[in-house]
Design a protein around this motif. Structure first.
Motif: not given
Length: 560
Positions: A350-351, A369-373, A377-380, A419-422
């Motif tokens: 995230x940093x 940043x955390x909120x977006x990432x 992840x929900x789309x992964x 998305x898959x990465x997160x």
């Protein structure tokens, strides 16, 4: 349940709580009259303070200070100087928050509780001198001692337990061993300096040495076995003399001395006299903060480390290296799945993305940043698209890793999307924990409720959902989820004043603290359960990659 803070500048704003309402004037009177309880938790990355009033479900103010462990001479440690400068900075921050909200500064507290990271090793001589740098729970250099003690006791002794650190020092013939007069945990150390009393809450003590469930004290039979074991090599190590006294929740554990008040508040404004509850570990405060101290309840705490606590109905049938046997703050038996590595690697990524946003000219703050990432992840894909993420910054006994090497692994046919990465990163946080929880399933341990708390749950509905999928069980989160530990020890401090009313800790939490409060509960999604199971199979097989990385990638300043 709600644990609200009165808005800044409010003079008489009412805040809804289960048992009525509270005005800013009421809060001010409680602060000036020292009818408050202060909770302090020394976590891995933050020292957090939380002040509650006569109703412990209402948070009046908070304060914090960020800090980090250091890796010195291959040892994870914090200096005692940083312990005290950090506590003082967090208290200064708390006082500023109180003043900004209510226009007053506290000169005393009714009760205080100290909590901190469990386990580790702080050893002192008879003159109260620290004999060796603080060795935290994160160190994994005690494998020989832990294995020998596990065989001797017939109880799993994890690498991070205090007795494992002590016995490894004996096996290594460390020069300081003959001088040991007292060993304790971080919470026990701070409490000792505040009160002059060398005590521990039973939950924290259960991470030093095995506890007898009947006596709520160190297991006398195992103490005798250890005495015999070291009779020729370290005969001066009488455990009953060098370990802290064990106390259960609700017992008064001393009062804040003048010296202790000066350590907390060097300005001299804070007066001594506050009653302190038994110091506890972060596992115990997590149980309190999630109302999970009764059998068939459990909780997951996610921070720098991640661990699950499950209160048992019956003893386990076998010894498992994946499971610790510890206790609640009231002394009831608990199975603990403790992983050294939690959300630190997630925070590092995230940093990095935060720095990218700044470099691109569109800076986003850390929470953003955390909120977006996390929402990405929900789309992964349910199995993270074939990606693997290992979060091992430190060694991980459950995974068989002596050291950590964070890795992201994929094959040419993996779907490498953000998305898959997160999703892989979030799954990685829960990976080793899930290996341990599978062992509890095999033991037939049943759960009615699983709660979660920790900073990564601040983005609603993401980490909670993936944890539910990983455990294949509903996961509930309370309003205090992101700051549970400091609030949990504040509640334990409040409990001292009512324990004489003969309420058990579970009764106190259910009737006096949580009441009819609601939790946000997320049921497992079938696709997440199946996807995580696929991920975990790949994760387990890929641990060989981690072990190879430990073998071939050396740390700076080391050789093989």
């Amino acid at each position: 349940m709600n644990s609200p803070v009165i808005p800044l500048g409010a003079e008489s704003v009412e805040v809804g709580i289960d048992s009525g309402t509270l005005t800013s004037r009421d809060a001010k009177d409680a602060i000036l009259g020292a009818r408050t309880s202060l909770g302090m938790e020394l976590g891995s990355t933050r020292i957090k303070l939380c002040l509650v009033g006569e109703d412990p479900s209402v948070v009046l103010a908070v304060g914090s200070h960020e800090w980090e462990n250091e890796f010195v001479d291959r040892n994870w440690t914090y200096s005692l100087e940083n312990v005290w400068s950090g506590i003082q900075a967090a208290h200064t921050n708390l006082v500023a928050d109180i003043e900004s909200r209510y226009g007053v500064r506290p000169t005393g507290y009714g009760a205080i509780g100290v909590s901190a990271m469990m386990h580790g090793y702080l050893a002192f001589d008879a003159d109260d001198n620290l004999l060796a740098p603080f060795r935290t729970w994160r160190n994994t250099t005690t494998d020989v001692a832990a294995a020998e003690l596990t065989d001797l006791f017939g109880v799993n002794i994890p690498l991070r337990w205090s007795i494992a650190h002590l016995h490894q020092a004996v096996l290594n013939n460390e020069a300081h061993v003959p001088q040991i007069d007292f060993i304790t945990t971080l919470a026990g150390y701070v409490h000792w300096r505040f009160t002059g009393r060398k005590v521990l809450g039973v939950g924290d003590a259960s991470g030093m040495f095995p506890i007898d469930a009947a006596t709520h004290n160190y297991d006398a039979e195992l103490v005798a076995k250890y005495t015999t074991l070291v009779a020729s090599t370290a005969p001066q190590l009488a455990l009953t003399e060098i370990l802290p006294e064990v106390l259960v929740a609700g017992v008064a554990a001393g009062t804040l001395t003048a010296e202790g008040a000066a350590l907390l508040d060097p300005t001299g404004a804070l007066q001594p006299g506050a009653v302190l509850c038994p110091p506890e570990g972060d596992a115990g405060t997590g149980m309190v903060a999630t109302c999970s101290v009764a059998p068939r309840t459990g909780n997951v705490s996610a921070g720098t480390s991640i661990f699950a606590m499950v209160v048992l109905e019956r003893p386990l049938e076998s010894v498992h290296h994946e499971l610790d046997l510890v206790t609640t703050p009231a002394g009831d038996p608990v199975a603990m799945v403790h992983c050294n590595n939690g959300a630190s690697e997630l925070a590092a990524w995230a940093s990095l993305f935060g720095r990218f946003s700044t470099a691109a000219g569109t800076p986003v703050d850390n929470d953003g940043v955390f909120d977006v990432l996390l929402r990405e992840a929900l789309e992964g894909e349910a199995d993270a698209g074939g990606l693997l993420a290992y979060n091992h910054l430190a060694g991980e006994p459950i995974a068989g890793l002596a050291e950590g090497r964070p890795l992201v692994v994929r094959t040419p046919d993996s779907r490498f999307t953000l998305a898959n990465f997160m999703r892989a990163q979030l799954y990685g946080v829960f990976g080793t924990l899930s290996l341990g929880m599978r062992v509890l399933d095999d033991e037939g341990v049943e759960l009615d409720q699983m709660f979660a708390h920790g900073g990564m749950f601040r983005t609603a509905g993401v980490a909670q959902r993936f944890l539910a999928g990983a455990l294949n069980a509903p996961v509930s989160i309370a309003a205090t989820a992101s700051e549970g530990g400091a609030w949990g020890i504040a509640v334990l401090a409040s409990y001292v004043s009512v324990a004489s009313a003969e309420l058990t800790l579970d009764e106190y939490l259910r009737t006096q603290v949580f009441g009819d409060g609601e939790f946000e509960t997320t049921a497992p999604v079938a696709d997440d359960v199946a996807g995580f199971a696929t991920y975990l199979d790949r994760y387990r097989a890929g641990l060989e990659i981690e072990r190879t990385a430990v073998d071939v990638l050396t740390l700076k300043g080391t050789t093989r």
